[in-house]
Design an enzyme around this catalytic site. Sequence first.
Site, PDB file in Angstrom:
ATOM      1  N   ASN A   9      25.989  -8.102 -10.066  1.00 57.56           N
ATOM      2  CA  ASN A   9      25.124  -8.800  -9.285  1.00 57.56           C
ATOM      3  C   ASN A   9      24.292  -9.520 -10.107  1.00 57.56           C
ATOM      4  O   ASN A   9      23.735 -10.382  -9.581  1.00 57.56           O
ATOM      5  CB  ASN A   9      24.589  -8.060  -8.209  1.00 57.56           C
ATOM      6  CG  ASN A   9      25.418  -7.135  -7.216  1.00 57.56           C
ATOM      7  OD1 ASN A   9      25.121  -5.860  -7.248  1.00 57.56           O
ATOM      8  ND2 ASN A   9      26.511  -7.572  -6.955  1.00 57.56           N
ATOM      9  N   HIS A  63       0.934  -1.108  -0.041  1.00 58.68           N
ATOM     10  CA  HIS A  63      -0.144  -0.031  -0.014  1.00 58.68           C
ATOM     11  C   HIS A  63       0.969   1.421  -0.079  1.00 58.68           C
ATOM     12  O   HIS A  63       0.429   2.187  -0.577  1.00 58.68           O
ATOM     13  CB  HIS A  63      -0.879   0.071   1.306  1.00 58.68           C
ATOM     14  CG  HIS A  63      -0.140  -0.121   2.337  1.00 58.68           C
ATOM     15  ND1 HIS A  63       0.479  -1.174   2.925  1.00 58.68           N
ATOM     16  CD2 HIS A  63       0.029   0.667   3.652  1.00 58.68           C
ATOM     17  CE1 HIS A  63       1.029  -1.366   4.161  1.00 58.68           C
ATOM     18  NE2 HIS A  63       0.823   0.002   4.412  1.00 58.68           N
ATOM     19  N   CYS A  70       7.893  -0.767  -1.407  1.00 58.83           N
ATOM     20  CA  CYS A  70       7.109  -0.584  -0.230  1.00 58.83           C
ATOM     21  C   CYS A  70       7.654   0.644   0.275  1.00 58.83           C
ATOM     22  O   CYS A  70       8.049   1.477  -0.402  1.00 58.83           O
ATOM     23  CB  CYS A  70       7.394  -1.749   0.615  1.00 58.83           C
ATOM     24  SG  CYS A  70       9.194  -2.052   1.363  1.00 58.83           S
ATOM     25  N   GLY A  71       7.425   0.982   1.492  1.00 64.50           N
ATOM     26  CA  GLY A  71       7.542   2.388   2.208  1.00 64.50           C
ATOM     27  C   GLY A  71       9.149   2.660   1.989  1.00 64.50           C
ATOM     28  O   GLY A  71       9.417   3.749   1.344  1.00 64.50           O
ATOM     29  N   ARG A  83       8.591   5.980   0.033  1.00 66.99           N
ATOM     30  CA  ARG A  83       8.583   7.237   1.168  1.00 66.99           C
ATOM     31  C   ARG A  83       9.960   7.635   1.190  1.00 66.99           C
ATOM     32  O   ARG A  83      10.088   8.816   1.802  1.00 66.99           O
ATOM     33  CB  ARG A  83       8.163   6.536   2.433  1.00 66.99           C
ATOM     34  CG  ARG A  83       6.685   6.352   2.540  1.00 66.99           C
ATOM     35  CD  ARG A  83       6.441   5.349   3.922  1.00 66.99           C
ATOM     36  NE  ARG A  83       5.013   5.172   3.808  1.00 66.99           N
ATOM     37  CZ  ARG A  83       4.482   4.242   4.721  1.00 66.99           C
ATOM     38  NH1 ARG A  83       5.073   3.338   5.524  1.00 66.99           N
ATOM     39  NH2 ARG A  83       2.978   4.056   4.448  1.00 66.99           N
ATOM     40  N   ARG A 143      34.547 -12.105 -14.093  1.00 65.53           N
ATOM     41  CA  ARG A 143      34.714 -12.461 -12.899  1.00 65.53           C
ATOM     42  C   ARG A 143      33.493 -12.596 -11.917  1.00 65.53           C
ATOM     43  O   ARG A 143      33.412 -12.886 -10.966  1.00 65.53           O
ATOM     44  CB  ARG A 143      35.724 -11.402 -12.145  1.00 65.53           C
ATOM     45  CG  ARG A 143      35.433 -10.285 -11.937  1.00 65.53           C
ATOM     46  CD  ARG A 143      36.578  -9.139 -11.986  1.00 65.53           C
ATOM     47  NE  ARG A 143      36.173  -7.688 -11.670  1.00 65.53           N
ATOM     48  CZ  ARG A 143      35.816  -6.796 -12.426  1.00 65.53           C
ATOM     49  NH1 ARG A 143      35.988  -7.367 -13.738  1.00 65.53           N
ATOM     50  NH2 ARG A 143      35.598  -5.643 -12.317  1.00 65.53           N
ATOM     51  N   HIS A 144      32.463 -11.529 -12.334  1.00 68.61           N
ATOM     52  CA  HIS A 144      31.093 -11.431 -11.699  1.00 68.61           C
ATOM     53  C   HIS A 144      30.444 -12.659 -11.652  1.00 68.61           C
ATOM     54  O   HIS A 144      29.619 -12.752 -10.616  1.00 68.61           O
ATOM     55  CB  HIS A 144      30.333 -10.031 -12.280  1.00 68.61           C
ATOM     56  CG  HIS A 144      31.247  -9.046 -12.010  1.00 68.61           C
ATOM     57  ND1 HIS A 144      31.669  -8.354 -10.736  1.00 68.61           N
ATOM     58  CD2 HIS A 144      31.870  -8.157 -13.043  1.00 68.61           C
ATOM     59  CE1 HIS A 144      32.413  -7.111 -11.085  1.00 68.61           C
ATOM     60  NE2 HIS A 144      32.498  -6.994 -12.410  1.00 68.61           N
ATOM     61  N   GLY A 174      11.603  -3.978   3.588  1.00 70.01           N
ATOM     62  CA  GLY A 174      10.948  -5.139   3.809  1.00 70.01           C
ATOM     63  C   GLY A 174      10.610  -5.844   2.666  1.00 70.01           C
ATOM     64  O   GLY A 174      10.919  -7.032   2.725  1.00 70.01           O
TER      65      GLY A 174
HETATM   66  C1  RB5 Z   1       4.259  -0.457   5.708  1.00 68.94           C
HETATM   67  O1  RB5 Z   1       3.902   0.631   6.616  1.00 68.94           O
HETATM   68  C2  RB5 Z   1       5.705  -0.453   5.693  1.00 68.94           C
HETATM   69  O2  RB5 Z   1       6.157  -0.774   6.886  1.00 68.94           O
HETATM   70  C3  RB5 Z   1       6.276  -1.032   4.652  1.00 68.94           C
HETATM   71  O3  RB5 Z   1       5.839  -0.450   3.460  1.00 68.94           O
HETATM   72  C4  RB5 Z   1       7.517  -1.122   4.389  1.00 68.94           C
HETATM   73  O4  RB5 Z   1       8.378   0.095   4.508  1.00 68.94           O
HETATM   74  C5  RB5 Z   1       8.651  -2.013   5.277  1.00 68.94           C
HETATM   75  O5  RB5 Z   1       9.600  -2.362   5.037  1.00 68.94           O
END
Ligand code: RB5
Length: 147
Positions: free
Chosen positions: A102, A12, A68-69, A112, A135-136, A73
Amino acid sequence: MSKPIIAFAADHAGYSLKDTLLEEMRAAGFGVVDLGTDSPQSVDYPDYANILAKCLAAGEADLGVAICGTGIGISMAANRHPHIRCALIHDETGARLTRLHNDANVIAFGARVIGIEVARAALTTFVATPFEGGRHARRVEKLQQIG
Ligand code: RB5
């Protein structure tokens, strides 16, 4: 690689940046796969990392974008899959070097913490840069042997 098919997955916090980048890459002539999510309703980033990993394993896309934010994660979750080499990227140089060195097949962004200009430039470079091999290749092979 001829023009790769790119799969996009986000939670989200990342869906808006995901939608923007996906439409831009579609307009640039890339095949794209939208794996969601599609709204600000709260979801769990590991679920979207898993969906992306399955998509790549099935050969439905060549490269992935995971958002993600923070990007932390979803990149951690993606890298739990042995066939995924996911790099959390904050600039174009990192995007170029993680393809060259890589053979990263997934680029992660933190919606964010990154602006659209930097994300666009990084993704454009990521999908256009080949693996350097040499080498990679030995080092990537050792990565694959871990775990
Ligand atoms: C969601 O709030 C946030 O935790 C997720 O998007 C992310 O940043 C986690 O690593």
